[in-house]
Design an enzyme around this catalytic site. Structure first.
Site, short mmCIF file in Angstrom:
data_model
loop_
_atom_site.label_atom_id
_atom_site.label_comp_id
_atom_site.label_asym_id
_atom_site.label_seq_id
_atom_site.Cartn_x
_atom_site.Cartn_y
_atom_site.Cartn_z
N CYS A 5 -2.30 88.99 87.45
CA CYS A 5 -2.04 90.44 87.42
C CYS A 5 -3.29 91.20 87.88
O CYS A 5 -4.05 91.73 87.08
CB CYS A 5 -1.61 90.91 86.05
SG CYS A 5 -0.95 92.60 86.11
N ASP A 38 1.05 80.64 88.02
CA ASP A 38 -0.35 80.95 88.30
C ASP A 38 -1.14 79.76 88.86
O ASP A 38 -2.13 79.94 89.56
CB ASP A 38 -1.05 81.44 87.03
CG ASP A 38 -0.52 82.78 86.55
OD1 ASP A 38 0.19 83.45 87.33
OD2 ASP A 38 -0.81 83.15 85.40
N THR A 79 1.67 86.90 89.10
CA THR A 79 2.34 87.77 88.13
C THR A 79 3.63 87.11 87.65
O THR A 79 4.16 86.20 88.29
CB THR A 79 2.71 89.13 88.76
OG1 THR A 79 3.71 88.92 89.79
CG2 THR A 79 1.49 89.80 89.39
N CYS A 94 3.39 94.44 90.63
CA CYS A 94 2.36 94.90 89.71
C CYS A 94 2.68 96.33 89.31
O CYS A 94 2.36 97.28 90.04
CB CYS A 94 0.99 94.82 90.37
SG CYS A 94 -0.37 95.19 89.24
#
Length: 426
Positions: free
Chosen positions: A180, A317, A326, A360
């Site tokens: 993020c 990730d 994210t 995001c």
């Protein structure tokens, strides 16, 4: 307990005691990616024998921790028992993975077991490398030092924000990649919005120290974000990387690089310090034959299949795909991995490709969000027919109300609303 009743209790989130040590699909990690892909596969093929390797007994909805740090969400609503989220029909191996033997289709666990698989999905997330910043670990949660990247610290962020009436507030962002990428500045904007509403912002010097050279990686969103930087009178410091914290003396040390590449270490006093830690792949991934040169689990960025081991896929990730890390990216990747893994199992061509989608929701103030959605190369991929660069209340409702509900009741249950990807090109 009889053996038969013990076997019956293996499913629906009960740790495996004496399983057959072989699975049709073995999933490494019980986070968003691991639970989501398991649920989606079982929706498609209920008969699959799927094991989830996950040592932790709690599951977190991490995207809400920024809201917790801004006083807009209850931290207790971001955690549930792992046993509650393990999909029905899956087996939970409550142990840590320590190594891989892809030539033999085996995964080693910390308890000494070797677990076999027909296909492997690698998604243990990344590691927060707090130790890379000297002095940080011993002062986290006190001396004005906090981080929304940890469940127990996000409430401390809100406490610091409420109590700070004057002084200096530092916010940091380490070198990429991080999960993020907008979270470091989201923490800052929500803090500034509170200070502005309380009439304290003029007495607080706010500084954003970014290890990189840009405010946000997708250029289209920089102008609207800069409006908030100016609104809150934030001092932007690029090429400024946090390397040391002296919590007792409330001093942070940054390595600042000039345009010629020279680095100078600068000490900065603070009253509040919000730290985003450096981040990397877990050590057992970095040391493994699955890793690329940077330590991430190597994948084809479109099919999410490992280029050297075709029965291995990765998402989330930890995978090497150059997308934003994210939960929104995971939502799209799940469909790609589920469909391609089953195609590989059946000897078919891989039908689905990933376009790099990530999202995001940039919380620029309490009640307004810039919903940044983009794919590979920074291409804008908005879900809704609205200008994505405009801050909106509706996007705030999506972020603060709908997405947490959907996460627990849809995402982790294998529901794939608006999650389809483009067909694979010939």
């Amino acid at each position: 307990m009889s053996e038969s009743s013990q076997q019956a209790g293996m499913r629906r989130g009960t740790p495996v005691r004496k399983p057959d040590n072989f699975f049709d699909v073995l999933v490494i990690g019980g986070g968003s990616a691991g639970i989501g892909i398991t649920a989606s596969l079982l929706h498609r093929r209920p008969a699959l024998r799927i094991g989830i390797v996950e040592p932790n007994d709690k599951h977190y909805y991490q995207p809400a921790w920024t809201l917790v740090g801004g006083g807009a969400y209850d931290v207790t609503k971001t955690v549930r028992a792992m046993s509650e989220v393990i999909p029905k029909g899956a087996y939970w191996l409550q142990a840590a993975a320590t190594g891989f033997d892809p030539a033999s289709n085996l995964v080693q666990l910390a308890d000494g077991r070797a677990i076999g698989y027909e296909q492997l999905i690698v998604c243990p997330g990344l590691r927060l490398a707090w130790e890379q910043i000297e002095g940080l670990e011993e002062t986290l949660g006190k001396n004005g030092v906090t981080s929304n990247y940890r469940f127990d610290l996000a409430p401390y962020t809100w406490s610091l924000v409420q109590n700070l009436k004057r002084g200096k507030a530092l916010f940091t962002q380490p070198p990429m990649p991080i999960k993020c990428a907008g979270a470091p500045q989201k923490a800052m904007y929500l803090s500034c919005d509170h200070w502005l509403r309380k009439g304290n912002l003029d007495d607080i010097e706010v500084e954003f120290n970014v290890a990189g050279a840009v405010l946000f990686g997708v250029a289209a969103f920089v102008p609207p974000l800069m409006k908030y930087v100016k609104r809150y009178n934030i001092n932007l410091m690029f090429n400024s990387n946090l390397v040391k914290v002296d919590g007792i003396n409330r001093t942070a040390y940054f390595d600042i690089r000039d345009e010629k590449g020279n680095v100078e270490r600068v000490a900065k006093p603070f009253d509040m310090l919000h730290v985003t830690p450096p981040q990397m792949a877990p050590d057992f991934i970095r040391r493994s034959p699955l890793a690329d040169s940077a330590g991430w689990c190597e994948v084809n960025q479109e099919t999410l299949q490992h280029p050297r081991y075709p029965n291995i896929f990765s998402l989330g990730d930890v995978c090497s795909s150059p997308n934003s890390k994210t939960a929104a990216a995971v939502r799209k990747q799940i469909v790609v991995v589920a469909e391609n893994l089953l195609a590989a199992k059946e000897g078919r061509e891989l039908p689905t490709r990933y376009d790099g989608y990530g999202s995001c929701p940039l919380t620029v103030e309490k009640g307004k969000v810039i919903l940044a959605e983009f794919g590979f190369g920074g291409k804008l991929l908005p879900t809704f027919p609205l200008d994505p660069t405009v801050p909106r209340f509706l996007a705030w409702v999506l972020k603060a109300k709908f997405l947490p509900w959907f996460y627990w009741n849809g995402f982790l249950k294998g529901r794939e609303w608006l999650a389809r990807s483009r067909p694979q090109r010939d």
